[in-house]
Design an enzyme around this catalytic site. Structure first.
Site, mmCIF file in Angstrom:
data_model
loop_
_atom_site.group_PDB
_atom_site.id
_atom_site.type_symbol
_atom_site.label_atom_id
_atom_site.label_comp_id
_atom_site.label_asym_id
_atom_site.label_seq_id
_atom_site.Cartn_x
_atom_site.Cartn_y
_atom_site.Cartn_z
ATOM 1 N N TYR A 109 -32.555 38.053 29.324
ATOM 2 C CA TYR A 109 -31.132 38.105 28.970
ATOM 3 C C TYR A 109 -30.353 38.606 30.179
ATOM 4 O O TYR A 109 -30.778 39.558 30.845
ATOM 5 C CB TYR A 109 -30.908 39.080 27.791
ATOM 6 N N GLU A 197 -22.399 35.160 29.964
ATOM 7 C CA GLU A 197 -23.684 35.489 29.339
ATOM 8 C C GLU A 197 -24.673 34.345 29.527
ATOM 9 O O GLU A 197 -24.382 33.202 29.181
ATOM 10 C CB GLU A 197 -23.489 35.755 27.840
#
Ligand code: GDP
Ligand code: MN
Length: 399
Positions: A109, A197
């Site tokens: 992530y 993101e």
């Protein structure tokens, strides 16, 4: 403003971020054609909606042939994709993105956000990629690595290397991660993003690092200086009334009740909603006219709030500091003259040119209910909405 995954990937690629090979399609036939153009034997078809969680909701499908691609796209097109981020109403799918399948070895992530506490851009990374960041925080908090960027010097290579090592990325691939982080950071700052993101960021079986998914959000107040970003807006992904409001320079937030609120400033909006609920009602929305609103902008605001089917009463509550009460009153009066509605309207004004404003309301000949403070305004709005005895006893203007 949000954009689609394929748009974010294209922007990030221009900043040196490695992304899979992909192509956009507007129909199932085009999706199959795009896959043939891309070549290879396996593909991923991804529904383009402004929300994550598509994988679990059937919005990401791995395919091995033309027919599979066509079938997978047919499942997606024209439907509402409901993910845990969209709410029960879902988001319409009008575009799919076809990518060549990547062999994943490990998922990470990587997020860039504005941290309001440190007032810095913050990098949040984790070796537990593929799941939502909220779930990572709840289930694997130990894997989360955070770093803030000193704005005067920007993101430095050493910081990126540090994060990469903490994530456990092999030394042979660290340089690739550094390049991706620097690219995301530059895209974030140069394009006035508020969020970038990459989830997941993946290590492939042939040891390259790719952004397999990408999400970007931009600062609406900075869009004027990025026309190429404004063009990426997709209104099919927005709430109809909210999008109509933002086209008119207004900020509109939909809610569940029946009292429409026209206010100036988010603080007053919250205070107004509190007062309404204290008086026993519930706001249907709030519409922020902002500062220096002309009569024309106010009239647009009134029309917009009246166009909301849930609105049974309208409360205008403006504390005019930069605004002018007379302009607000003129806007309200002109919209009501034109709309000829029987929805009760309560107006509470304070501040600049108050007397002139009251005069405009009084002379309008409209049954506008005035209130002299917030509490009274909220109570009158709620009793008008209930059509109770207190409301019927109110004197009709002019007073
Ligand atoms: P999201 O669910 O909306 O966040 O959509 P993503 O683009 O993140 O895709 C969801 C999941 O599908 C990813 O976490 C991957 O596990 C999987 N996926 C997506 N693209 C590929 C691919 O090219 N290869 C493989 N093996 N899996 C993929
Ligand atoms: Mn994702």
């Amino acid at each position: 403003m949000d954009i689609h995954e394929y748009q974010a990937k294209e922007l990030l690629a221009n900043f040196g971020v490695n992304v899979p090979l992909g192509a956009l399609a507007y129909s199932p036939e085009q999706a199959a054609y795009r896959a043939r153009e891309l070549g290879g034997e396996k593909w991923v078809v991804k529904a383009q909606v402004h929300a994550g969680g598509r994988g679990q909701a059937g919005g990401v499908k791995i395919c091995q042939s033309d027919t599979e691609i066509q079938a997978a796209s047919e499942q997606m097109f024209g439907r509402k994709l409901v993910t845990h981020q969209t709410g029960p109403e879902g988001r319409g799918v009008y575009r799919v993105y076809v990518e060549t399948l990547v062999q994943i070895e490990k998922e990470f992530y990587l997020g860039f956000v504005l941290d309001r506490v440190s007032q810095r851009i913050m990098i949040v990374a984790s070796s537990a990629g593929g799941m939502e960041v909220e779930d990572i925080a709840a289930e694997e908090p130990g894997t989360i690595v955070r770093a803030t960027v000193e704005p005067a010097v920007g993101l430095r290579d050493f910081q990126c290397r540090q994060i990469a090592f903490k994530l456990g990325i092999d030394a042979s691939m660290v340089q690739q991660v550094v390049r991706i982080m620097l690219g995301c950071y530059r895209a974030f700052t140069e394009l006035d993003a508020t969020m970038v993101e990459i989830n997941p960021l993946v290590v492939t079986s042939d040891h390259s690092i790719l952004a397999l998914d990408a999400k970007m959000t931009f600062d609406d107040n900075a869009l004027f200086r990025h026309p190429q970003i404004s063009e990426l807006r997709d209104k099919s992904q927005e709430d109809v009334l909210e999008s109509r409001a933002s086209d008119r320079g207004l900020r509109y937030v939909a809610m569940k009740g029946n009292i429409g609120c026209i206010v100036n400033g988010a603080g007053l909006a919250l205070a107004t909603m509190d007062a309404i609920s204290q008086a026993g009602g519930q706001a249907a929305n709030f519409l922020d006219i902002g500062g220096g609103a002309t009569a024309d902008r106010v009239a647009k605001a009134v029309r917009l709030v009246l166009s909301d089917q849930n609105v049974q009463t309208v409360l205008v509550n403006v504390f005019a500091g930069i605004n002018r009460c007379d302009w607000v009153a003129e806007g309200v009066v002109s919209a009501l003259h034109e709309a000829a509605t029987d929805v009760p309207v309560i107006v509470r004004l304070a501040g600049n040119n108050l007397e002139e404003g009251q005069m405009v309301l009084a002379k309008s000949g409209l049954p506008i209910i005035r209130a002299s403070n917030l509490k009274e305004a909220a109570e009158r709005a709620v009793s008008a909405w209930r059509n109770d005895a207190a409301f019927r006893a109110l004197p009709v203007l002019p007073t």
